[in-house]
Design a protein around this motif. Structure first.
Motif, PDB file in Angstrom:
ATOM      1  N   THR A  86       0.830  -1.210   0.000  1.00 25.59           N
ATOM      2  CA  THR A  86       0.000   0.000   0.000  1.00 25.59           C
ATOM      3  C   THR A  86       0.858   1.251   0.000  1.00 25.59           C
ATOM      4  O   THR A  86       0.559   2.229  -0.700  1.00 25.59           O
ATOM      5  CB  THR A  86      -0.943  -0.005   1.218  1.00 25.59           C
ATOM      6  N   GLU A  87       1.935   1.249   0.780  1.00 26.11           N
ATOM      7  CA  GLU A  87       2.830   2.407   0.798  1.00 26.11           C
ATOM      8  C   GLU A  87       3.440   2.638  -0.572  1.00 26.11           C
ATOM      9  O   GLU A  87       3.575   3.782  -1.023  1.00 26.11           O
ATOM     10  CB  GLU A  87       3.929   2.201   1.837  1.00 26.11           C
ATOM     11  N   PHE A  88       3.822   1.565  -1.243  1.00 21.42           N
ATOM     12  CA  PHE A  88       4.403   1.724  -2.582  1.00 21.42           C
ATOM     13  C   PHE A  88       3.404   2.371  -3.532  1.00 21.42           C
ATOM     14  O   PHE A  88       3.757   3.284  -4.292  1.00 21.42           O
ATOM     15  CB  PHE A  88       4.834   0.357  -3.118  1.00 21.42           C
ATOM     16  N   LEU A  89       2.147   1.913  -3.512  1.00 25.70           N
ATOM     17  CA  LEU A  89       1.135   2.489  -4.394  1.00 25.70           C
ATOM     18  C   LEU A  89       0.908   3.963  -4.084  1.00 25.70           C
ATOM     19  O   LEU A  89       0.760   4.784  -5.006  1.00 25.70           O
ATOM     20  CB  LEU A  89      -0.174   1.714  -4.250  1.00 25.70           C
ATOM     21  N   ASN A  90       0.872   4.325  -2.811  1.00 21.91           N
ATOM     22  CA  ASN A  90       0.620   5.718  -2.436  1.00 21.91           C
ATOM     23  C   ASN A  90       1.714   6.647  -2.939  1.00 21.91           C
ATOM     24  O   ASN A  90       1.445   7.793  -3.304  1.00 21.91           O
ATOM     25  CB  ASN A  90       0.484   5.836  -0.919  1.00 21.91           C
ATOM     26  N   VAL A  91       2.956   6.163  -2.959  1.00 18.89           N
ATOM     27  CA  VAL A  91       4.079   7.020  -3.355  1.00 18.89           C
ATOM     28  C   VAL A  91       4.333   6.961  -4.851  1.00 18.89           C
ATOM     29  O   VAL A  91       4.566   7.995  -5.495  1.00 18.89           O
ATOM     30  CB  VAL A  91       5.349   6.624  -2.575  1.00 18.89           C
ATOM     31  N   PHE A  92       4.271   5.772  -5.438  1.00 15.45           N
ATOM     32  CA  PHE A  92       4.762   5.603  -6.805  1.00 15.45           C
ATOM     33  C   PHE A  92       3.685   5.284  -7.845  1.00 15.45           C
ATOM     34  O   PHE A  92       4.015   5.024  -9.002  1.00 15.45           O
ATOM     35  CB  PHE A  92       5.818   4.486  -6.836  1.00 15.45           C
ATOM     36  N   ALA A  93       2.415   5.275  -7.458  1.00 19.68           N
ATOM     37  CA  ALA A  93       1.379   4.964  -8.446  1.00 19.68           C
ATOM     38  C   ALA A  93       0.143   5.832  -8.313  1.00 19.68           C
ATOM     39  O   ALA A  93      -0.771   5.716  -9.142  1.00 19.68           O
ATOM     40  CB  ALA A  93       0.976   3.494  -8.340  1.00 19.68           C
ATOM     41  N   SER A  94       0.085   6.701  -7.328  1.00 22.00           N
ATOM     42  CA  SER A  94      -1.134   7.486  -7.098  1.00 22.00           C
ATOM     43  C   SER A  94      -1.231   8.715  -7.992  1.00 22.00           C
ATOM     44  O   SER A  94      -2.294   9.340  -8.071  1.00 22.00           O
ATOM     45  CB  SER A  94      -1.203   7.921  -5.626  1.00 22.00           C
ATOM     46  N   GLY A  95      -0.158   9.062  -8.688  1.00 24.57           N
ATOM     47  CA  GLY A  95      -0.158  10.281  -9.489  1.00 24.57           C
ATOM     48  C   GLY A  95      -0.663  10.111 -10.899  1.00 24.57           C
ATOM     49  O   GLY A  95      -0.702  11.084 -11.665  1.00 24.57           O
ATOM     50  N   VAL A  96      -1.076   8.899 -11.284  1.00 21.32           N
ATOM     51  CA  VAL A  96      -1.564   8.654 -12.648  1.00 21.32           C
ATOM     52  C   VAL A  96      -2.866   7.878 -12.580  1.00 21.32           C
ATOM     53  O   VAL A  96      -3.111   7.112 -11.643  1.00 21.32           O
ATOM     54  CB  VAL A  96      -0.527   7.879 -13.486  1.00 21.32           C
ATOM     55  N   ASP A  97      -3.706   8.080 -13.575  1.00 20.16           N
ATOM     56  CA  ASP A  97      -4.940   7.311 -13.689  1.00 20.16           C
ATOM     57  C   ASP A  97      -4.639   5.970 -14.370  1.00 20.16           C
ATOM     58  O   ASP A  97      -3.867   5.907 -15.322  1.00 20.16           O
ATOM     59  CB  ASP A  97      -5.977   8.088 -14.511  1.00 20.16           C
ATOM     60  N   ASN A  98      -5.275   4.919 -13.870  1.00 22.20           N
ATOM     61  CA  ASN A  98      -5.088   3.574 -14.424  1.00 22.20           C
ATOM     62  C   ASN A  98      -3.604   3.234 -14.574  1.00 22.20           C
ATOM     63  O   ASN A  98      -3.095   3.009 -15.680  1.00 22.20           O
ATOM     64  CB  ASN A  98      -5.781   3.451 -15.784  1.00 22.20           C
ATOM     65  N   PRO A  99      -2.860   3.202 -13.476  1.00 26.54           N
ATOM     66  CA  PRO A  99      -1.417   2.923 -13.572  1.00 26.54           C
ATOM     67  C   PRO A  99      -1.160   1.544 -14.157  1.00 26.54           C
ATOM     68  O   PRO A  99      -1.884   0.577 -13.887  1.00 26.54           O
ATOM     69  CB  PRO A  99      -0.947   3.013 -12.116  1.00 26.54           C
ATOM     70  N   GLN A 100      -0.147   1.465 -14.971  1.00 23.90           N
ATOM     71  CA  GLN A 100       0.251   0.202 -15.594  1.00 23.90           C
ATOM     72  C   GLN A 100       1.414  -0.405 -14.822  1.00 23.90           C
ATOM     73  O   GLN A 100       2.273   0.296 -14.297  1.00 23.90           O
ATOM     74  CB  GLN A 100       0.645   0.433 -17.052  1.00 23.90           C
ATOM     75  N   GLY A 101       1.432  -1.726 -14.777  1.00 23.76           N
ATOM     76  CA  GLY A 101       2.497  -2.421 -14.065  1.00 23.76           C
ATOM     77  C   GLY A 101       3.831  -2.285 -14.767  1.00 23.76           C
ATOM     78  O   GLY A 101       3.906  -2.185 -15.999  1.00 23.76           O
ATOM     79  N   THR A 102       4.892  -2.260 -14.006  1.00 21.47           N
ATOM     80  CA  THR A 102       6.261  -2.214 -14.512  1.00 21.47           C
ATOM     81  C   THR A 102       7.057  -3.321 -13.822  1.00 21.47           C
ATOM     82  O   THR A 102       6.619  -3.879 -12.813  1.00 21.47           O
ATOM     83  CB  THR A 102       6.922  -0.860 -14.225  1.00 21.47           C
ATOM     84  N   PRO A 103       8.225  -3.665 -14.348  1.00 18.41           N
ATOM     85  CA  PRO A 103       9.058  -4.652 -13.632  1.00 18.41           C
ATOM     86  C   PRO A 103       9.321  -4.253 -12.188  1.00 18.41           C
ATOM     87  O   PRO A 103       9.375  -5.123 -11.311  1.00 18.41           O
ATOM     88  CB  PRO A 103      10.339  -4.682 -14.471  1.00 18.41           C
ATOM     89  N   LEU A 104       9.473  -2.948 -11.936  1.00 17.00           N
ATOM     90  CA  LEU A 104       9.708  -2.499 -10.560  1.00 17.00           C
ATOM     91  C   LEU A 104       8.497  -2.765  -9.673  1.00 17.00           C
ATOM     92  O   LEU A 104       8.634  -3.299  -8.562  1.00 17.00           O
ATOM     93  CB  LEU A 104      10.052  -1.010 -10.547  1.00 17.00           C
ATOM     94  N   SER A 105       7.306  -2.408 -10.125  1.00 17.91           N
ATOM     95  CA  SER A 105       6.112  -2.610  -9.298  1.00 17.91           C
ATOM     96  C   SER A 105       5.864  -4.093  -9.047  1.00 17.91           C
ATOM     97  O   SER A 105       5.508  -4.502  -7.939  1.00 17.91           O
ATOM     98  CB  SER A 105       4.891  -1.953  -9.953  1.00 17.91           C
ATOM     99  N   ARG A 106       6.070  -4.923 -10.078  1.00 15.84           N
ATOM    100  CA  ARG A 106       5.875  -6.362  -9.880  1.00 15.84           C
ATOM    101  C   ARG A 106       6.936  -6.943  -8.946  1.00 15.84           C
ATOM    102  O   ARG A 106       6.661  -7.881  -8.189  1.00 15.84           O
ATOM    103  CB  ARG A 106       5.882  -7.075 -11.233  1.00 15.84           C
ATOM    104  N   ALA A 107       8.160  -6.380  -8.993  1.00 17.15           N
ATOM    105  CA  ALA A 107       9.218  -6.852  -8.105  1.00 17.15           C
ATOM    106  C   ALA A 107       8.906  -6.513  -6.646  1.00 17.15           C
ATOM    107  O   ALA A 107       9.089  -7.345  -5.755  1.00 17.15           O
ATOM    108  CB  ALA A 107      10.559  -6.239  -8.516  1.00 17.15           C
ATOM    109  N   VAL A 108       8.447  -5.293  -6.394  1.00 18.66           N
ATOM    110  CA  VAL A 108       8.124  -4.891  -5.022  1.00 18.66           C
ATOM    111  C   VAL A 108       6.961  -5.729  -4.490  1.00 18.66           C
ATOM    112  O   VAL A 108       6.980  -6.196  -3.345  1.00 18.66           O
ATOM    113  CB  VAL A 108       7.800  -3.384  -4.962  1.00 18.66           C
ATOM    114  N   PHE A 109       5.929  -5.948  -5.322  1.00 21.71           N
ATOM    115  CA  PHE A 109       4.810  -6.785  -4.892  1.00 21.71           C
ATOM    116  C   PHE A 109       5.281  -8.205  -4.594  1.00 21.71           C
ATOM    117  O   PHE A 109       4.902  -8.815  -3.580  1.00 21.71           O
ATOM    118  CB  PHE A 109       3.728  -6.804  -5.970  1.00 21.71           C
TER     119      PHE A 109
END
Length: 408
Positions: free
Chosen positions: A52-75
């Motif tokens: 949840t912290e990752f989403l709040n910092v690195f994905a909340s600034g865009v609509d319909n955020p798309q997954g990246t290797p970084l986001s999948r790695a953190v998850f």
């Protein structure tokens, strides 16, 4: 001595002199990559304690955020047992190595003392892996997880060290012949040798946590989570292998045993799928040479953790009088710490005397060493190595069968 003026009982608290050495954390990871919001924080490393912290910092600034290797790695890191990581977003420039005086990319992680794992999901090739390995070797407090390139089908290429291919090419002259395509024998996809690096193959298939689609992704984030889970459940001395990869539903390539026979001696840790057991990590080697004493990942990580713990726990000794009292304190404190490590099963030996030694006396500290302002202690440890090859010898005898087990 205090002054006493009236008859009576006086109780004084006297320090014992013992200063216990505590263990250090071994499962905090650092990730560098492109965030779902490429314009999110990019000038500093951000601590993240859950998805949840990752989403709040690195994905909340865009609509319909798309997954990246970084986001999948953190998850995948949190899904597999990780509890804390630091994230650096390089979406603005797409480079994991900074240039100039301002820190950027991997350089931002140098200021974080608690890191013991580092990876750059989404970046591969000689340039990226060299940056990761150089960071780990320079700091000597962490181990890098390197990712392979996608769609690598030539198993032999994973045994050859790759060379940089993204250098700017010189403009061709009109009469220059067309450059020849590289021969398959010249292509290398393995990082260089390093006792502070690891390499896992192949990519894994996961369900993207942002879009819900099945995609292939680099394994480094999930592997870092497996390391953290193994550290918590068994200890850093346990090789993080023969462990399931949570979240992985398939592999980009199914490996055979004969193919792993080629890859394992070269330090390529395979991820395998076994019937009834799912997808598991099936290797625990570093990128060191096959004959190196640091070829096993758990040996390298345990040694790093011991070095860090001893360094942190003996800092009080700096500027103390360099005499017999100090030498005795060094033997006592480090000996007590290594005894606890031995009791946890990390050192080999039936007794502490067989598992380690700590020598700090006049022999290790002659006059010239003391005059130079140094105190020297020699520490030896017998590290438990993994049973990588378990051999069962089966033979027939008149009464049936008998099995003898030996392990390496």
């Amino acid at each position: 001595m205090p002054n006493y003026f009236s008859p009576g009982i006086y109780v004084e608290e006297v320090p014992s002199g013992a200063r216990p050495i505590g263990a250090v954390g071994t499962s905090t990871a650092g990730f560098v990559g492109v965030a779902p919001d490429p314009n999110a924080v990019s000038d500093r490393a951000v601590p993240v304690n859950n998805w949840t912290e990752f989403l709040n910092v690195f994905a909340s600034g865009v609509d319909n955020p798309q997954g990246t290797p970084l986001s999948r790695a953190v998850f995948g890191f949190f899904d597999n047992g990780g509890t804390r990581c630091w994230v650096v977003n390089v979406g603005a420039n797409g480079q994991i190595s900074g240039t100039g005086r301002k820190r950027a990319g991997l350089q931002l992680l140098e200021t974080v003392d608690e890191l013991s794992i580092v990876a750059a999901p989404g970046f591969h090739g000689a340039v990226a892996t060299e940056a990761l390995l150089s960071l780990a070797e320079r700091l000597r407090t962490m181990v890098a997880i390197c990712d392979p390139a996608p769609d690598v089908d030539d198993i032999a290429s994973l045994t050859r060290v790759g060379t940089p291919t993204d250098k700017p090419a010189k403009p061709p002259k009109p009469d220059d012949p067309a450059p020849a395509a590289p021969s398959p024998e010249d292509v290398g996809n393995r990082p260089r040798q390093s006792e502070f690096g690891t390499f896992y193959y192949p990519w894994i298939t996961v369900r993207d946590p942002l879009t819900g689609e099945l995609v292939d992704t680099p394994p480094s984030g999930h592997i870092a989570g497996v390391w953290a889970r193994t550290d918590a459940l068994r200890g850093v001395h346990k090789a993080p292998a023969n462990e399931p990869v949570r979240g992985a539903v398939d592999l980009a390539r199914q490996l055979t045993r004969s193919e792993q026979d080629v890859l394992n001696p070269k330090g390529v840790n395979c991820i395998r799928s076994f019937a009834g057991e799912g997808i598991r990590v099936w290797g625990a080697r570093t990128l060191a040479a096959e004959a190196s004493e640091w070829r096993y990942l758990n040996v390298r990580r345990l040694t790093i953790s011991l070095e860090q713990a001893i360094a942190n726990g003996t800092r009080w000794m700096v500027f103390e009088p360099n005499d017999f009292t100090l030498w005795r304190s060094i033997r006592r404190d480090i000996g007590a710490f290594l005894t606890r490590v031995w009791r946890d099963g990390a050192l080999l030996g039936r007794t502490p005397e067989e598992a380690f030694f700590v020598k700090c006396d006049e022999e290790t500290n002659p006059v010239d060493v003391r005059d130079a302002g140094m105190v020297v202690a020699h520490i030896g440890i017998a590290v438990v190595k993994p049973a990588e090859f378990v051999v069962f010898k089966l033979s027939q005898w008149a009464g049936g069968t008998e099995t003898e087990t030996i392990g390496s």
